[in-house]
Scaffold this active site. Structure first.
Site, PDB file in Angstrom:
ATOM      1  N   ASP A  93       0.833  -1.193   0.000  1.00 56.95           N
ATOM      2  CA  ASP A  93       0.000   0.000   0.000  1.00 56.95           C
ATOM      3  C   ASP A  93       0.869   1.246   0.000  1.00 56.95           C
ATOM      4  O   ASP A  93       2.081   1.170  -0.194  1.00 56.95           O
ATOM      5  CB  ASP A  93      -0.927  -0.019   1.213  1.00 56.95           C
ATOM      6  CG  ASP A  93      -0.184  -0.459   2.463  1.00 56.95           C
ATOM      7  OD1 ASP A  93       0.785   0.218   2.843  1.00 56.95           O
ATOM      8  OD2 ASP A  93      -0.560  -1.493   3.046  1.00 56.95           O
ATOM      9  N   HIS A 428       0.453  -8.934  -4.059  1.00 58.83           N
ATOM     10  CA  HIS A 428      -0.544  -7.941  -3.645  1.00 58.83           C
ATOM     11  C   HIS A 428       0.192  -6.628  -3.395  1.00 58.83           C
ATOM     12  O   HIS A 428       0.634  -6.340  -2.291  1.00 58.83           O
ATOM     13  CB  HIS A 428      -1.254  -8.433  -2.375  1.00 58.83           C
ATOM     14  CG  HIS A 428      -2.307  -7.511  -1.862  1.00 58.83           C
ATOM     15  ND1 HIS A 428      -3.644  -7.626  -2.205  1.00 58.83           N
ATOM     16  CD2 HIS A 428      -2.239  -6.451  -1.014  1.00 58.83           C
ATOM     17  CE1 HIS A 428      -4.338  -6.687  -1.595  1.00 58.83           C
ATOM     18  NE2 HIS A 428      -3.513  -5.952  -0.862  1.00 58.83           N
ATOM     19  N   ASP A 480      -1.327 -18.236  -5.420  1.00 55.67           N
ATOM     20  CA  ASP A 480      -0.731 -17.035  -6.010  1.00 55.67           C
ATOM     21  C   ASP A 480      -1.824 -16.201  -6.655  1.00 55.67           C
ATOM     22  O   ASP A 480      -2.012 -16.215  -7.873  1.00 55.67           O
ATOM     23  CB  ASP A 480       0.334 -17.447  -7.029  1.00 55.67           C
ATOM     24  CG  ASP A 480       1.071 -16.243  -7.616  1.00 55.67           C
ATOM     25  OD1 ASP A 480       0.939 -15.138  -7.048  1.00 55.67           O
ATOM     26  OD2 ASP A 480       1.778 -16.413  -8.626  1.00 55.67           O
ATOM     27  N   GLU A 489       1.143 -10.728  -0.146  1.00 56.43           N
ATOM     28  CA  GLU A 489       1.660  -9.385   0.114  1.00 56.43           C
ATOM     29  C   GLU A 489       3.036  -9.483   0.759  1.00 56.43           C
ATOM     30  O   GLU A 489       3.250 -10.245   1.703  1.00 56.43           O
ATOM     31  CB  GLU A 489       0.715  -8.597   1.019  1.00 56.43           C
ATOM     32  CG  GLU A 489       1.105  -7.133   1.146  1.00 56.43           C
ATOM     33  CD  GLU A 489       0.077  -6.306   1.893  1.00 56.43           C
ATOM     34  OE1 GLU A 489       0.141  -5.067   1.806  1.00 56.43           O
ATOM     35  OE2 GLU A 489      -0.798  -6.900   2.564  1.00 56.43           O
TER      36      GLU A 489
END
Length: 640
Positions: A93, A428, A480, A489
């Site tokens: 993020d 991710h 995956d 992530e």
């Protein structure tokens, strides 16, 4: 946020004693494939450090190697009247969370402190030091006053509502601050630890900068200790992402331990000893080490002080810390009587589904460090009627865990992106999963990212090279898929401790002879020497050798000046490899240098007319000052 590291799931049973008995070392449950060269630890080391460049926030430097990233977060802090540009995004993020970022920098610095020589031999020390400085430069900005620390930029709630490249982000960039009215002893303590550990890294190559870091560390520690409280009680938006479940006692001890190592100031050793019981250092037996829980790290640092003869009058208390360090090692090895870490059928340490690998990399690093400082000794366990585990067993087990991560597992999957034939393709990660702004400059809005990119099948358009993802579940299974954030992530604190043990394994798997670097660091001097003194015993010496001698002396204005000639040689055998991108550090230098050029960020490089050193060849430079010989060492190079 690849967190999942709170202490809520940690077994904290008080460990009352460790029996002293002997058990013959049993064979490992799983023999790792890398013993005969099955894994390229040098390549994995390079990639593990490269990953941090994908996580950079701010104005990217000219040396940036992850080309699909661009500048981002350029107004961070502006609304608060402070410059908070820079630092690292924690995971997939675009939030800058202070607690995991500080832990990441502490572990990167510890990796260099322990294994800087090995990183230099692999040509990666310069990149590692640059990664550390990217973090410490940000922390210096985030600490504008002695009792103020900016703890977070952005928030997880608004960030998770959007799927955007960091270069496009339109989410909140509010900065959250700690001060006497809004304390955060855990975060301030961890940041103090990071600055103290980093000061050791820069002590010889950049002593002025090291002094600044140490001053920040001391002020942050005083702030953390005087104004006590959990940071997530002051900054509640952090609670659902990086909550301080273990409290702040571990960080206060952790910071004091690092300040003692960095400064040799007995006040910090006194603090570590006098608060050992009250803050849990000799009370808690914990088998999980990460961004929230620091007790095992404190306990191994304290055991290291004891083994180095630096305990002074506190030897008895530090013995208590060492017993807890032994518990951690025994629990990882499955040799404790009551509380062993679980394992998957394939042999990986297992704590939880969400980003379990963070605890595998951190445990492996701690076991390697403890093994190297035991110097042929052993840890004493309480399991199975009593057992001991020798230093070699600790290192062998740590190696098995690293090998699992790199692909020696039932799936044959490497959990480091870009390493091996089979690795995660759908990490991710916002920046990796959306076309690079350099290739596709059109703005990607908050919800457009979800609509157009998040659910796409197939691999990410940008390789998140070197990222270590959360990893498989308790059955060694792994999906995956980009939306499987618990497993796909990656996070900076997964990679930071892995840097160190990869450097250790890249240099060899046997007993480690500690040369000049180790001796210097024990005295608080982070000199990244790879050219050891004549006669020094080191198993994995660098092919680059440095020799210097005084060639002239003269008197002027009542002072004696000396000219020193330094020869840098590639001692590879004839027809061997060429040394390129050679970086040289010089400490305790008080005069001019001829024959070298200043490097872009720190240290020196060979002049442009001598860009490389073929096997058997040498380069020379001279310096003049009114002092004994300067410290000269190699900070990095490549063999081609």
């Amino acid at each position: 946020m690849a967190r999942g590291g709170g202490a809520a799931g940690v077994s904290m049973a008080h460990h009352l004693g460790i029996a002293l008995v002997v058990l013959v070392f049993a064979a490992m449950a799983q023999v790792a494939r890398g013993g005969g060269g099955g894994h390229d630890y040098g390549m994995a080391l390079s990639k593990s450090i490269l990953y941090f460049e994908a996580q950079r926030s701010g104005v990217l430097p000219g040396s940036q190697r992850i080309a699909w990233r661009a500048n981002s977060g350029l107004a961070d802090g502006k609304a608060n009247g402070v410059d908070l540009v820079g630092g690292y995004y924690d995971a997939g993020d675009n939030v800058k969370f202070g607690l995991p970022m500080a832990f990441t920098v502490t572990m990167m610095a510890w990796s260099v402190i322990e294994y800087g020589e090995e990183m230099a031999a692999a040509g990666e020390l310069g990149h590692a030091v640059e990664a550390i400085k990217w973090g410490t430069d940000y922390f210096a900005k985030a600490h504008p006053e002695p009792n103020v620390l900016y703890a977070e930029v952005g928030d997880g709630d608004s960030d998770h509502n959007c799927w955007q490249r960091p270069e496009d982000m339109t989410t909140s960039r509010q900065a959250y601050r700690l001060d006497p009215q809004n304390p955060g002893s855990d975060l301030a303590g961890e940041t103090a630890a990071a600055m103290a550990a980093a000061s050791l890294v820069f002590r010889s190559s950049n002593p002025g900068y090291a002094d600044q870091l140490l001053q920040h560390s001391k002020q942050l520690f005083d702030f953390a200790d005087k104004y006590r409280g959990r940071y997530d009680n002051s900054i509640t938006v952090a609670r659902n992402y990086y909550g301080s479940f273990s409290g702040y006692g571990d960080e206060l001890l952790w910071a004091s331990a690092w300040l003692y190592q960095a400064s040799d100031d007995r006040r910090y050793l006194d603090y570590l000893a006098n608060n050992a019981d009250a803050l849990g250092g000799t009370g808690w037996s914990i088998n999980q080490f990460g961004w929230d829980v620091k007790y095992p790290g404190v306990q191994i640092l304290a055991a290291k002080f004891l083994l180095q003869g630096k305990a002074g009058e506190h030897a008895g208390v530090l013995q208590g810390y060492r017993r807890k360090a032994d518990f951690f090692a025994c629990s990882c090895l499955g040799k404790d009587a009551a509380d062993n870490v679980g394992r998957t059928p394939g042999g990986m340490l297992y704590h939880q589904r969400w980003n379990n690998i963070q605890f595998v990399t951190s445990a492996s690093f701690l076991l390697a460090v403890y093994s190297d400082h035991l110097a042929g000794g052993a840890v004493r366990c309480s399991g199975g009627g009593g057992a001991v585990a020798g230093a070699a067993e600790l290192l062998a087990f740590a190696k098995s865990q690293v090998d699992y991560i790199l692909g020696s597992n039932p799936r044959g999957t490497s959990y480091m992106v870009g390493y091996g034939a089979v690795y995660p393709r759908q990490a991710h990660h916002r920046g990796s999963s959306i076309a690079s702004i350099r290739a596709s400059p059109s703005f990607v809005s908050c919800r457009e990212g979800y609509a157009s990119w998040y659910g796409r099948r197939g691999g990410n358009p940008n390789l998140l090279d070197g990222a270590v993802v959360g990893g498989p579940d308790e059955h060694d299974d792994f999906a995956d898929e980009r939306n499987n954030y618990e497993q796909t992530e990656a996070a900076t604190y997964n990679n930071a401790p892995l840097m160190g043990i990869l450097a250790r394994l890249a240099a060899g798997h046997g007993a480690r002879a500690r040369g000049r670097l180790g001796q210097s660091l024990q005295h608080g001097i982070a000199a990244n020497h790879t050219s050891l003194p004549h006669g020094a015993n080191h198993q994995h010496a660098s092919p680059v050798e440095i020799e210097q001698k005084a060639t002239a002396s003269w008197e002027k204005d009542g002072r004696t000046y000396h000219r020193y000639a330094v020869t840098v040689s590639n001692r590879s055998p004839a027809g061997g490899k060429t040394v390129e991108e050679l970086h040289i550090g010089i400490g305790k230098l008080y005069g001019p240098v001829w024959g070298l050029e200043k490097a872009a960020r720190y240290g020196y490089v060979l002049p442009s007319w001598t860009p490389s050193l073929p096997a058997g060849e040498s380069a020379a430079f001279v310096y003049v000052h009114a002092a004994p010989p300067a410290d000269v060492w190699v900070t990095g190079y490549k063999l081609v």
